[in-house]
Design a protein around this motif. Structure first.
Motif, mmCIF file in Angstrom:
data_model
loop_
_atom_site.group_PDB
_atom_site.id
_atom_site.type_symbol
_atom_site.label_atom_id
_atom_site.label_comp_id
_atom_site.label_asym_id
_atom_site.label_seq_id
_atom_site.Cartn_x
_atom_site.Cartn_y
_atom_site.Cartn_z
ATOM 1 N N SER A 57 0.807 -1.222 0.000
ATOM 2 C CA SER A 57 0.000 0.000 0.000
ATOM 3 C C SER A 57 0.847 1.282 0.000
ATOM 4 C CB SER A 57 -0.942 -0.002 1.208
ATOM 5 O OG SER A 57 -0.212 -0.129 2.415
ATOM 6 N N LEU A 58 1.884 1.342 0.832
ATOM 7 C CA LEU A 58 2.675 2.565 0.916
ATOM 8 C C LEU A 58 3.483 2.818 -0.356
ATOM 9 C CD1 LEU A 58 3.475 4.995 2.574
ATOM 10 C CD2 LEU A 58 5.282 3.621 3.656
ATOM 11 N N PRO A 59 4.261 1.850 -0.887
ATOM 12 C CA PRO A 59 4.967 2.100 -2.154
ATOM 13 C C PRO A 59 4.013 2.417 -3.310
ATOM 14 C CG PRO A 59 5.849 0.156 -1.090
ATOM 15 C CD PRO A 59 4.619 0.527 -0.342
ATOM 16 N N LEU A 60 2.840 1.794 -3.317
ATOM 17 C CA LEU A 60 1.881 2.070 -4.384
ATOM 18 C C LEU A 60 1.314 3.471 -4.260
ATOM 19 C CD1 LEU A 60 0.329 1.017 -6.817
ATOM 20 C CD2 LEU A 60 -1.386 0.069 -5.243
ATOM 21 N N ALA A 61 1.024 3.885 -3.036
ATOM 22 C CA ALA A 61 0.488 5.232 -2.838
ATOM 23 C C ALA A 61 1.522 6.298 -3.205
ATOM 24 C CB ALA A 61 0.035 5.408 -1.391
ATOM 25 N N SER A 62 2.794 6.018 -2.951
ATOM 26 C CA SER A 62 3.853 6.981 -3.280
ATOM 27 C C SER A 62 4.407 6.782 -4.698
ATOM 28 C CB SER A 62 4.990 6.846 -2.265
ATOM 29 O OG SER A 62 5.546 5.543 -2.304
ATOM 30 N N ARG A 63 3.804 5.854 -5.458
ATOM 31 C CA ARG A 63 4.197 5.562 -6.842
ATOM 32 C C ARG A 63 5.667 5.137 -6.947
ATOM 33 N NH1 ARG A 63 1.157 10.410 -10.301
ATOM 34 N NH2 ARG A 63 -0.943 9.992 -9.465
ATOM 35 N N ASP A 64 6.114 4.439 -5.957
ATOM 36 C CA ASP A 64 7.481 3.912 -5.964
ATOM 37 C C ASP A 64 7.446 2.519 -6.593
ATOM 38 O OD1 ASP A 64 10.087 3.264 -5.553
ATOM 39 O OD2 ASP A 64 10.047 3.435 -3.362
ATOM 40 N N TYR A 65 7.348 2.462 -7.911
ATOM 41 C CA TYR A 65 7.162 1.202 -8.611
ATOM 42 C C TYR A 65 8.441 0.356 -8.630
ATOM 43 C CZ TYR A 65 3.072 3.813 -10.144
ATOM 44 O OH TYR A 65 1.928 4.572 -10.171
ATOM 45 N N ALA A 66 9.585 0.982 -8.569
ATOM 46 C CA ALA A 66 10.837 0.222 -8.515
ATOM 47 C C ALA A 66 10.895 -0.609 -7.230
ATOM 48 C CB ALA A 66 12.032 1.160 -8.604
ATOM 49 N N THR A 67 10.482 0.007 -6.130
ATOM 50 C CA THR A 67 10.447 -0.728 -4.860
ATOM 51 C C THR A 67 9.436 -1.860 -4.924
ATOM 52 O OG1 THR A 67 11.107 1.235 -3.600
ATOM 53 C CG2 THR A 67 10.014 -0.539 -2.389
ATOM 54 N N LEU A 68 8.308 -1.615 -5.573
ATOM 55 C CA LEU A 68 7.296 -2.671 -5.723
ATOM 56 C C LEU A 68 7.858 -3.869 -6.489
ATOM 57 C CD1 LEU A 68 3.990 -0.711 -6.499
ATOM 58 C CD2 LEU A 68 4.521 -2.063 -4.465
ATOM 59 N N ARG A 69 8.609 -3.593 -7.561
ATOM 60 C CA ARG A 69 9.189 -4.687 -8.327
ATOM 61 C C ARG A 69 10.197 -5.478 -7.486
ATOM 62 N NH1 ARG A 69 8.606 -0.978 -12.642
ATOM 63 N NH2 ARG A 69 10.639 -0.035 -12.188
ATOM 64 N N ASP A 70 10.981 -4.752 -6.696
ATOM 65 C CA ASP A 70 11.933 -5.444 -5.823
ATOM 66 C C ASP A 70 11.198 -6.320 -4.796
ATOM 67 O OD1 ASP A 70 14.025 -4.267 -7.153
ATOM 68 O OD2 ASP A 70 14.244 -2.613 -5.710
ATOM 69 N N ILE A 71 10.115 -5.773 -4.260
ATOM 70 C CA ILE A 71 9.322 -6.546 -3.292
ATOM 71 C C ILE A 71 8.750 -7.792 -3.948
ATOM 72 C CG2 ILE A 71 7.226 -6.530 -1.879
ATOM 73 C CD1 ILE A 71 7.744 -3.577 -1.303
ATOM 74 N N PHE A 72 8.214 -7.616 -5.152
ATOM 75 C CA PHE A 72 7.623 -8.748 -5.860
ATOM 76 C C PHE A 72 8.669 -9.810 -6.194
ATOM 77 C CE2 PHE A 72 3.982 -5.980 -7.718
ATOM 78 C CZ PHE A 72 3.392 -5.939 -6.469
ATOM 79 N N ASP A 73 9.831 -9.375 -6.634
ATOM 80 C CA ASP A 73 10.895 -10.328 -6.943
ATOM 81 C C ASP A 73 11.299 -11.118 -5.705
ATOM 82 O OD1 ASP A 73 10.945 -9.603 -9.591
ATOM 83 O OD2 ASP A 73 12.580 -8.137 -9.352
ATOM 84 N N GLY A 74 11.319 -10.451 -4.568
ATOM 85 C CA GLY A 74 11.659 -11.142 -3.325
ATOM 86 C C GLY A 74 10.584 -12.132 -2.911
ATOM 87 N N TRP A 75 9.317 -11.741 -3.051
ATOM 88 C CA TRP A 75 8.231 -12.653 -2.682
ATOM 89 C C TRP A 75 8.193 -13.879 -3.585
ATOM 90 C CZ3 TRP A 75 3.961 -8.366 -1.989
ATOM 91 C CH2 TRP A 75 4.091 -7.805 -0.715
ATOM 92 N N ARG A 76 8.575 -13.708 -4.835
ATOM 93 C CA ARG A 76 8.530 -14.827 -5.766
ATOM 94 C C ARG A 76 9.643 -15.851 -5.524
ATOM 95 N NH1 ARG A 76 9.406 -14.460 -10.952
ATOM 96 N NH2 ARG A 76 8.404 -16.486 -11.222
ATOM 97 N N GLN A 77 10.501 -15.588 -4.564
ATOM 98 C CA GLN A 77 11.516 -16.579 -4.211
ATOM 99 C C GLN A 77 10.880 -17.803 -3.551
ATOM 100 O OE1 GLN A 77 14.723 -16.247 -5.202
ATOM 101 N NE2 GLN A 77 13.933 -14.392 -6.186
ATOM 102 N N THR A 78 9.687 -17.621 -2.984
ATOM 103 C CA THR A 78 8.971 -18.774 -2.439
ATOM 104 C C THR A 78 8.408 -19.598 -3.595
ATOM 105 O OG1 THR A 78 6.903 -17.520 -2.281
ATOM 106 C CG2 THR A 78 8.346 -17.501 -0.366
ATOM 107 N N GLU A 79 8.375 -20.891 -3.434
ATOM 108 C CA GLU A 79 8.029 -21.794 -4.532
ATOM 109 C C GLU A 79 6.563 -21.708 -4.933
ATOM 110 O OE1 GLU A 79 9.172 -25.680 -3.408
ATOM 111 O OE2 GLU A 79 11.319 -25.274 -3.430
ATOM 112 N N ASP A 80 5.688 -21.273 -4.036
ATOM 113 C CA ASP A 80 4.267 -21.352 -4.343
ATOM 114 C C ASP A 80 3.703 -20.064 -4.950
ATOM 115 O OD1 ASP A 80 4.661 -19.918 -2.068
ATOM 116 O OD2 ASP A 80 3.025 -20.811 -0.934
#
Length: 232
Positions: A53-76
């Motif tokens: 919510s906070l990165p999206l509200a501040s339009r920090d899309y680079a941080t969002l991509r980093d967060i997503f890449d980290g979450w996708r390290q889980t197999e499921d």
């Protein structure tokens, strides 16, 4: 014949009971796994909404991509995408940009990936929607393991039951063949039939009474033969 019928009927009853028990246990466990998956989805939604919510509200899309890449390290987690309120993709990981977003899944049945979407709000304002795919491989693997283990346990139980019933059936019917031979012998006119049965169970008592009956018939036949001889 009696022995085989006893074993076969007992195994059929045992098999039916095992199938019913196994089916009911698998149903209960599958419902439990489904509830755990639903609880996990709720926990994921809460955690993801808080983190995004906070990165999206501040339009920090680079941080969002980093967060997503980290979450996708889980197999499921198969993919993660966030869109604005109009549906335009703002950031993502694991999903091709030129591929239309999937419709959220309505159920778990027959799916490899469960597609989920939920709105992202911050301070009462909607900033977009988070889409992600949850792999259901763990559900499929759990069901497969349950089926395999259930089949193995049922097979072992059926085999053990067969061995126990075979032993018990043999113990119960081991002297019936002697009774059958004795009855055939008496029917053919040979009354001097010996039944070497020493057990004190029902079969032993039956054999003992059968022996007494044979002796009584022999005695009666002898008396009748002697009476006919005197009459001549």
């Amino acid at each position: 014949m009696l022995f085989r019928s006893l074993i076969l009927s007992s195994l059929i009853v045992q098999l039916v009971m095992l199938v019913v028990l196994l089916g009911n246990n698998l149903r209960v466990i599958d419902e439990h796994l489904t509830r755990l998956t639903e609880n996990r989805l709720t926990a994921i939604q809460l955690a993801y909404k808080t983190a995004v919510s906070l990165p999206l509200a501040s339009r920090d899309y680079a941080t969002l991509r980093d967060i997503f890449d980290g979450w996708r390290q889980t197999e499921d987690i198969a993919y993660l995408i966030v869109t604005d309120p109009n549906g335009a993709v703002l950031a993502g990981s694991g999903w091709k940009e030129d591929t239309p977003l999937p419709t959220p899944s309505a159920s778990y049945e027959g799916l490899q990936i469960l597609h989920v979407a939920f709105p992202v709000d911050f301070l009462g304002q909607n900033y977009g929607t988070l889409h992600y795919g949850l792999s259901l491989h763990f559900l499929k693997a759990a069901r497969h393991d349950l089926m395999l283990q259930g089949a193995l346990i049922s097979s072992a139980a059926l085999l053990l039951s067969a061995l126990v019933m075979f032993s018990l059936g043999y113990w119960l019917t081991r002297n019936l063949s002697l009774l059958t031979e004795a009855s055939s012998s008496i029917a053919s006119g040979s009354y001097r039939t010996t039944l070497p049965v020493t057990d004190e169970d029902e079969v032993g008592l039956l054999s003992h009474n059968f022996q007494l009956m044979a002796e009584a018939i022999e005695s009666r036949v002898s008396e009748l033969a002697a009476h006919l001889s005197r009459d001549r």
